[in-house]
Motif scaffolding. Sequence first.
Motif, short mmCIF file in Angstrom:
data_model
loop_
_atom_site.label_atom_id
_atom_site.label_comp_id
_atom_site.label_asym_id
_atom_site.label_seq_id
_atom_site.Cartn_x
_atom_site.Cartn_y
_atom_site.Cartn_z
N GLY A 223 0.83 -1.21 0.00
CA GLY A 223 0.00 0.00 0.00
C GLY A 223 0.85 1.25 0.00
N SER A 224 1.93 1.23 0.76
CA SER A 224 2.84 2.38 0.84
C SER A 224 3.53 2.61 -0.50
CB SER A 224 3.88 2.14 1.93
OG SER A 224 3.27 2.10 3.20
N LEU A 225 4.02 1.52 -1.10
CA LEU A 225 4.69 1.63 -2.41
C LEU A 225 3.73 2.17 -3.47
CD1 LEU A 225 6.63 -1.77 -2.45
CD2 LEU A 225 7.70 0.49 -2.49
N LEU A 226 2.48 1.71 -3.38
CA LEU A 226 1.49 2.14 -4.38
C LEU A 226 1.31 3.66 -4.38
CD1 LEU A 226 -1.34 -0.54 -4.22
CD2 LEU A 226 -0.22 0.29 -6.29
N ILE A 227 1.30 4.26 -3.18
CA ILE A 227 1.10 5.72 -3.12
C ILE A 227 2.28 6.44 -3.79
CG2 ILE A 227 0.75 7.73 -1.61
CD1 ILE A 227 -1.53 5.62 -1.52
N GLY A 228 3.50 6.01 -3.47
CA GLY A 228 4.68 6.65 -4.06
C GLY A 228 4.76 6.44 -5.55
N THR A 229 4.54 5.20 -5.99
CA THR A 229 4.70 4.91 -7.42
C THR A 229 3.58 5.55 -8.25
OG1 THR A 229 3.67 2.77 -7.05
CG2 THR A 229 6.05 2.78 -7.19
N LEU A 230 2.36 5.53 -7.71
CA LEU A 230 1.26 6.15 -8.47
C LEU A 230 1.47 7.67 -8.58
CD1 LEU A 230 -1.94 4.21 -7.38
CD2 LEU A 230 -1.02 4.43 -9.69
N THR A 231 1.97 8.27 -7.50
CA THR A 231 2.27 9.70 -7.54
C THR A 231 3.35 9.98 -8.59
OG1 THR A 231 1.77 9.86 -5.19
CG2 THR A 231 3.02 11.68 -6.14
N ALA A 232 4.43 9.19 -8.54
CA ALA A 232 5.54 9.41 -9.48
C ALA A 232 5.10 9.19 -10.93
CB ALA A 232 6.70 8.47 -9.13
N ARG A 233 4.29 8.14 -11.14
CA ARG A 233 3.84 7.85 -12.50
C ARG A 233 2.97 9.00 -13.02
NH1 ARG A 233 1.44 1.84 -11.77
NH2 ARG A 233 1.19 1.89 -14.03
N THR A 234 2.07 9.47 -12.15
CA THR A 234 1.16 10.55 -12.57
C THR A 234 1.96 11.82 -12.87
OG1 THR A 234 -0.46 9.58 -11.09
CG2 THR A 234 -0.94 11.79 -11.90
N LEU A 235 2.93 12.15 -11.98
CA LEU A 235 3.73 13.36 -12.20
C LEU A 235 4.57 13.23 -13.47
CD1 LEU A 235 4.86 14.09 -8.51
CD2 LEU A 235 3.23 15.43 -9.88
N ALA A 236 5.07 12.01 -13.73
CA ALA A 236 5.90 11.80 -14.93
C ALA A 236 5.06 12.02 -16.20
CB ALA A 236 6.49 10.39 -14.91
N ILE A 237 3.82 11.54 -16.16
CA ILE A 237 2.95 11.70 -17.34
C ILE A 237 2.54 13.17 -17.49
CG2 ILE A 237 0.66 11.10 -18.28
CD1 ILE A 237 1.09 8.31 -16.81
N LEU A 238 2.15 13.76 -16.35
CA LEU A 238 1.67 15.15 -16.35
C LEU A 238 2.74 16.12 -16.84
CD1 LEU A 238 -0.96 16.53 -15.29
CD2 LEU A 238 0.27 16.93 -13.15
N HIS A 239 3.97 15.95 -16.35
CA HIS A 239 5.05 16.90 -16.66
C HIS A 239 5.97 16.39 -17.77
CE1 HIS A 239 3.93 19.55 -13.37
NE2 HIS A 239 3.84 18.49 -12.58
N ASN A 240 5.60 15.24 -18.33
CA ASN A 240 6.38 14.67 -19.44
C ASN A 240 7.87 14.48 -19.11
OD1 ASN A 240 6.56 13.61 -21.97
ND2 ASN A 240 6.93 15.59 -22.98
N LYS A 241 8.10 13.79 -17.99
CA LYS A 241 9.49 13.53 -17.55
C LYS A 241 9.78 12.03 -17.60
CE LYS A 241 9.72 17.84 -16.10
NZ LYS A 241 10.46 18.87 -16.82
N PRO A 242 11.02 11.64 -17.90
CA PRO A 242 11.35 10.22 -17.79
C PRO A 242 11.26 9.74 -16.35
CG PRO A 242 13.30 11.53 -18.41
CD PRO A 242 12.13 12.47 -18.34
N LEU A 243 10.87 8.47 -16.19
CA LEU A 243 10.65 7.92 -14.85
C LEU A 243 11.63 6.76 -14.60
CD1 LEU A 243 8.85 7.66 -12.26
CD2 LEU A 243 7.42 6.07 -13.57
N TYR A 244 12.32 6.81 -13.47
CA TYR A 244 13.24 5.72 -13.09
C TYR A 244 12.71 5.02 -11.85
CZ TYR A 244 16.35 7.57 -16.56
OH TYR A 244 16.86 7.97 -17.77
#
Length: 365
Positions: free
Chosen positions: A93-114
């Motif tokens: 559950g904890s990982l999901l919050i971080g990864t979903l946030t990062a994925r959304t921000l990466a898509i929104l701001h068009n940044k590569p995601l590691y």
Amino acid sequence: MNILAIESSCDETAAAVVSGDPKNLDETLKLESNVVVSQIDIFKAYGGVIPEVAARSHLEAILPVVKKALKDADKTWDDIDAIAVTHTPGLLGSLLIGTLTARTLAILHNKPLYAVHHLKSHIYANWLTNDSLPEFPLIALVISGGHTQIIKMNQHNHFDIIGTTRDDAVGECFDKVAKILGLPYPGGPAIAEKAKQGDPKKYHFPHPKLTSAPRDKNQPDNPSLDFSFSGLKTAVLRTAQEIANVPISTPSGELKNLLADGQKADLAASFQKTAIDILLEKLGQALTENPDVKSIVIAGGVSANQALRKKAIQEFGEDRVFFPEPKFSGDNAAMVGASALYEIKSGVEPTDPYSLNILPRSVIS
Ligand SMILES: Nc1ncnc2c1ncn2[C@@H]1O[C@H](COP(=O)(O)OP(=O)(O)OP(=O)(O)O)[C@@H](O)[C@H]1O
Ligand SMILES: [Mg+2]
């Protein structure tokens, strides 16, 4: 290159901005901001982490934490070149919050995601702020709440697990022994504090010797470099019951009221000494078996332990042993940013934010 890094694998919500030139990282890596919101105060009341509560707390904290990391670094999204996030291992559950946030921000701001492995990040905390840097080949001792591993690294981003725990992690053992002694969560710092008043030679606890091959084929095949900490925890429990003069059926939760303060201090000191001796004996053995090793890197929450630091330096030499700055021993996002930058240096490609797989794995791969 500026990386916005996010960490949420357990009970710390963290974000950081780390910068560096991937072609020349050893000289250019710089920490621009580092924000950590810990849930320790919530979990003190329970004596441990409740995964569902942790996930909800991450959800509340994550966007303000990311915003503050950008503000502290004096950066806008235009300045950020990539996003890095811990994808495994950790609480789902904890990982999901971080990864979903990062994925959304990466898509929104068009940044590569590691997507970065949490234990790699613990190791890379040693490249964050130290004046001198470890040399390869090196051996990393990763000692945290969920893991105890000896890892050989011949070069950056190359990990060969040569020893691992068969049961409890050493940090988990500190936490469980602290609970027996009625000390607060998290147990590691509480045991370290209590041990200062105790006699480390008062009680003798066993050092497990593993001789049989692991049952799990994915584990390393040198049993003598493996750890086992569940027996140490039970040995402390049995000794506490003996001192309190109660039968072994007495629940561990009752012992804190039956032991005198001095007895608790002696148990904490003797336990801490045994845990450190076990870790450093195995590390010494790994070094004997790998004579080419130039540096030793100690990482993860338990690496904050001052008695361990002192003894490791005594045994292996100040020039050879590396620790993170104590504030970077536990979970933080600065180490995630450093790890991602060294991945980029090693040619690792970004992850597709639409298909990031966060299934937890317990080994570095
Ligand atoms: N001074 C200390 N001495 C001993 N142990 C400590 C000390 N400070 C923290 N710890 C222990 O470190 C652990 C937390 O470390 P960390 O945050 O790296 O673990 P985690 O993130 O929960 O697990 P993992 O990194 O394996 O996923 C806890 O078990 C805590 O008791
Ligand atoms: Mg950790």
